[in-house]
Scaffold this active site. Sequence first.
Site, mmCIF file in Angstrom:
data_model
loop_
_atom_site.group_PDB
_atom_site.id
_atom_site.type_symbol
_atom_site.label_atom_id
_atom_site.label_comp_id
_atom_site.label_asym_id
_atom_site.label_seq_id
_atom_site.Cartn_x
_atom_site.Cartn_y
_atom_site.Cartn_z
ATOM 1 N N SER A 80 0.904 -1.231 0.094
ATOM 2 C CA SER A 80 0.146 -0.071 0.054
ATOM 3 C C SER A 80 0.835 1.312 -0.042
ATOM 4 C CB SER A 80 -1.095 -0.076 1.051
ATOM 5 O OG SER A 80 -2.324 -0.876 0.858
ATOM 6 N N LYS A 88 0.155 3.760 -2.757
ATOM 7 C CA LYS A 88 -0.880 4.818 -2.382
ATOM 8 C C LYS A 88 -0.262 6.175 -2.371
ATOM 9 C CE LYS A 88 -4.523 2.160 -0.808
ATOM 10 N NZ LYS A 88 -3.915 0.789 -0.004
ATOM 11 N N SER A 146 -5.640 3.617 4.773
ATOM 12 C CA SER A 146 -5.555 2.759 3.688
ATOM 13 C C SER A 146 -6.257 2.052 2.883
ATOM 14 C CB SER A 146 -4.178 1.878 4.192
ATOM 15 O OG SER A 146 -3.605 1.216 2.805
#
Length: 385
Positions: free
Chosen positions: A54, A57, A114
């Site tokens: 993640s 991102k 997230s």
Amino acid sequence: MKKGWICAALALALCFPAKAAEVEIPAPSAVLMDAATGTVLYEKDAHEALPPASVTKVMTLLLVMEALEDGTIGWDDTVTASEHAAGKGGSQVYLEPGEGMSMDEMLKSVVVSSANDCATALAEHVAGSEEAFVERMNARARELGMNDTHFVNCTGLDDDPAAAEHRSSAWDIAIMSRELLKHDAIRKYTTIWMDTVRGGKFGLSNTNKLVRFYKGTTGLKTGYTSGAGHCLSASAERGGIEFIAAVMHCASSAERFSSAKALLDYGFANYALAAPAPEPTPVKVRLGAADALIPVPESDEPLLVSKAQRAVIRQETEVLPEVQAPVEAGQRLGELRIYAGDEQIAAIALVAAENVRRLSIWEIALRLLDGVCFGGWERAGARVT
């Protein structure tokens, strides 16, 4: 206007690698970067292409912030979840297909929790589809010189075969993190510890535990999948100096936080800021509306130096004796050279702070007349009032 900064950054990058061995961390791959200059102060297998989970991102958020800044999308927009976005697994806020959420709450959900569903909804809002958005992610990565990176989605999920090609490196993560931190508005979200969305009905808790437990934390983003291990891009600021620690493929969450903390501690313990301070040396302006001007540094931001260097910093100022009008703001008039002992570590251009127009023919004639008439009378002992 940033040429001097580039010289400084290159010089400092050559000075610092010898320090890298002074910190040991369990993270297999890591980078410590100064956020202001992009100078890398520590690296460990920094260019190994690994799944970033993640932390992906960071790039998703960067493109959203850039779209907000250029007006492609707006802060007042409502972002609506498609079936594709709502169907994302992993961390999420459980958007329903067709559910709308404000831009503020979408960003908050992505940064703090997230949320994969929100990240995908934002990607679609910016580019029309996740696929089109990923093309932009890769294009932006190339623009930033992220040569170890290839994105296949906007979330970092690796639950489909194509995700085997989804890769980045600690070096590249630090680069895109630095770029994201240039957008001050993102810090409103990256420093949240706990919050809510949907009118207080859904709680959020930051996956980056440093936000609560590490002094000066400014962000940034965690990541985990079984293939990627525990990843983190962490940033912190103290006394006007900010560092980014990127760590990848850690064996545990505790390991990623301890590694990032050790790198940030190392940065704050070993590096400091030195402000450029040239001597105020006037430059004569011939035929100008002003007789002289004082050059200023093209960048007045402080330089990053080791604390050992700071004790022996000295500066030399060299300027032109005179220039001829007109003078334009930003025109180079000299150079400030900064030394640590006998070693030059930076060269910053000294420039005009403002325009100086050239005198008209009539104004020049009047000055000549004043010089001849009044100057002659004064030499003869006459009193001029």
